[in-house]
Design a protein around this motif. Structure first.
Motif, short mmCIF file in Angstrom:
data_model
loop_
_atom_site.label_atom_id
_atom_site.label_comp_id
_atom_site.label_asym_id
_atom_site.label_seq_id
_atom_site.Cartn_x
_atom_site.Cartn_y
_atom_site.Cartn_z
N GLY A 58 -46.58 -24.33 10.83
CA GLY A 58 -46.33 -24.56 9.40
C GLY A 58 -45.49 -25.81 9.18
N SER A 59 -45.29 -26.12 7.90
CA SER A 59 -44.52 -27.33 7.59
C SER A 59 -43.04 -27.15 7.93
CB SER A 59 -44.66 -27.67 6.10
OG SER A 59 -44.14 -26.60 5.33
N LEU A 224 -47.20 -18.46 -0.27
CA LEU A 224 -46.34 -19.59 -0.64
C LEU A 224 -45.66 -20.13 0.60
CD1 LEU A 224 -45.01 -21.43 -2.77
CD2 LEU A 224 -43.28 -19.65 -3.11
N SER A 371 -45.37 -14.58 2.63
CA SER A 371 -44.58 -15.76 3.04
C SER A 371 -43.38 -15.91 2.10
CB SER A 371 -45.43 -17.03 3.08
OG SER A 371 -46.60 -16.81 3.80
#
Ligand SMILES: Nc1nc2c(ncn2[C@@H]2O[C@H](COP(=O)(O)OP(=O)(O)OP(=O)(O)O)[C@@H](O)[C@H]2O)c(=O)[nH]1
Ligand SMILES: [Ca+2]
Length: 522
Positions: A58-59, A224, A371
């Motif tokens: 993920g980021s 999210l 999330s």
């Protein structure tokens, strides 16, 4: 005197032999039937556990998940479960753009953990996948060669692990939405046929299941992340106005028409960046009063890299200072108005839109929100199940939380990471704004949203759906069950056993001829 019964002995012997022969034939038949039924009903016999690994790059960070399932039930629904999650230390892999060679080694500790969980004899056959999401999508837009180097570094590390490396790639926003939807519906048992559902054991999570859907319906998925957010749900609209948002699945013998959209730059970290970039357009000096942070909270941000990000680059302005000082105000209303500007509702080329001119069909059914939707709402105690809270209660809780001074919040939650704690106010308001202004949830359908982190032992997210798809574990048609229902199987076994026992008893009686029976038998 009785005459010797010499003449009568011979026929008596042969009829006994005949009966014995018939009995032997019947017993053989019964034994064959027993074996045949047992073999067909119970194949394949050995209980063999399989494993799979997915890395969610993920980021904000990377998570490694280990899943397990019984090999012989591979195509059933709801059998795969998460047995391990490992949070990789440090930033997400896109954070290694300045030192790509370090991205791969950052995964080593979690790979070691996976090696300990999975029996070593099965390492070689265990597939490992890495999927990167919005952080890497942004890096690819900003610097494609850096993104390639990062991917090649993580690929090299995974290839040298003892598992069966299946690839490291950036997944599309559409895939992220679709696999998140598959994950939660698989875990909630929504793909099960009615008959399977009735057979399923009742446990605590079944209550949640029933509150999430009525039989044979699916739940929408709201994810999210830090850099993007996805909305995915079954839409009964017959014609889709926007084909790129439409997916068709055939799963377990049923067709699904699914709407999905991923908004890049609308994950909660990038939404904050976008908000600050807008604020910077009107700022008079390097001091920015910010209503989305608690009163007394201060943060300094570097302007130099700020506009390199594709989410903020459009708003690039020349500023006479290199650092921005943020001073919290803790004002729900002002923050809400500020955030609302991120959702452009001015132009919609379709019959209905969410924001920024993106098609959104009418919202339908229940939604599982996970999330950061879950992290934030869980912290604020707003995830109440099975009876979700009303929207006005949610709003007032967030409003009260934002109004609390930073010192008080910090003391009350000293065990929580400051980065997370300082942003719950902004994040809570952002979630409300995204759902209400962006997707147009109202107080009437707000309670259709269920904030969930895990379903049983598995985290809600796209990784499980991704693995199920890539290992072909979700068949298009419903797999054939055992040849007989369990009841008929047991019945048949009992019948065969009774025949066998009676035959054996009868044979014994014939051979031993107890006195009481001798006359009647021949
Ligand atoms: N409060 C809290 N926040 C978290 C936690 N884990 C992650 N976050 C934050 O929540 C946001 C979303 O996290 P994730 O869902 O992991 O996002 P991601 O997968 O890294 O980002 P994407 O690539 O956009 O999907 C980020 O801002 C994270 O910093 C947690 O355990 N608690
Ligand atoms: Ca994510």
């Amino acid at each position: 005197m009785d005459e010797p019964k010499v003449t009568g002995t011979k026929p008596k012997m042969s009829s006994t032999r005949m009966i014995l022969l018939i009995l032997a034939f019947l017993s053989t038949l019964a034994v064959i039937a027993l074996i045949a039924v047992a073999v067909t009903q119970n194949q394949p016999l050995p209980e063999n556990i399989k494993y799979g690994i997915v890395l969610d790059a993920g980021s904000s960070h990377t998570n490694l998940y280990v899943y397990e399932w019984p090999a012989e039930k591979e195509n059933d629904t709801g059998v795969v479960k998460q047995v391990e999650v490992c949070k990789v230390e440090g930033p997400g892999i896109s954070g290694y753009s300045h030192a790509p060679e370090k991205a791969g080694p950052s995964l080593e500790q979690c790979l070691q953990q996976a090696k300990e969980v999975i029996p070593s004899a099965q390492h070689k056959e265990t597939p490992v996948y890495l999927g990167a999401t919005a952080g890497m999508r942004l890096l690819r837009l900003q610097n494609e060669s850096a993104a390639d180097k990062v991917l090649s570094s993580v690929g090299n590390t995974l290839r040298s692990a003892p598992f069966n490396f299946q690839g490291a790639r950036i997944i599309t926003g559409q895939e992220e939405g679709a696999y998140g939807w598959i994950t939660i519906n698989y875990l909630l048992g929504n793909f099960k046929q009615l008959i399977n559902l009735l057979r399923a054991e009742t446990s605590g999570w079944k209550k949640l299941l029933h509150s999430l859907k009525s039989l044979s319906e699916t739940s929408g998925a709201l994810d999210l992340g830090g850099a993007s957010t996805q909305i995915t749900f079954v839409s009964k609209e017959l014609t889709s106005e926007s084909p790129e948002n439409q997916l068709y699945f055939r799963l377990y013998g049923k067709d699904y028409q699914v709407y999905t959209h991923s908004f890049l730059c609308y994950g909660k970290d990038q939404a904050l960046q976008q908000k600050l970039a807008r604020d910077l357009q009107t700022v008079e000096n390097s001091l920015l009063p910010d209503p989305c942070f608690h009163k007394g909270y201060e943060r300094t941000i570097n302007i130099s890299d700020f506009f390199k990000n594709p989410c903020t680059s459009e708003k690039k302005t020349q500023l006479p200072f290199s650092q921005l000082y943020i001073k919290g105000e803790g004002d729900y209303q002002k923050c809400r108005e500020n955030i609302q500007n991120l959702f452009d509702k001015s132009n919609c080329p379709y019959s209905s839109c969410s924001f920024n001119g993106i098609y959104l069909p009418p919202l339908q059914g229940d939604f599982g929100a996970f999330s950061a939707f879950y992290f934030v709402m869980n912290f604020l105690n707003l995830t109440s199940e099975p009876n979700p809270l009303a929207l006005n209660k949610v709003t007032s809780t967030i409003e009260r939380f934002c109004a609390r001074p930073w010192q008080e919040v910090k003391t009350a939650y000293h065990h929580i990471k400051e980065k997370y704690l300082s942003e719950y106010c902004f994040s809570g308001i952002y979630i409300l704004s995204l759902l209400e202004n962006g997707y147009e949830f109202t107080e009437n359908n707000w309670q259709m949203i269920h904030f969930l982190g895990k379903i049983e032992s598995s985290d809600a997210g796209w990784t499980l759906g991704y693995m199920l798809n890539l290992t072909n574990m979700i068949p298009a048609e419903e797999p054939a069950g055992p040849p007989l229902s369990h009841g008929s199987y047991v019945g048949l076994m009992v019948l065969c056993s009774l025949v066998l026992v009676s035959v054996l008893l009868f044979a014994w009686l014939l051979l031993h001829k107890p006195k009481c029976l001798q006359k009647g038998i021949v």
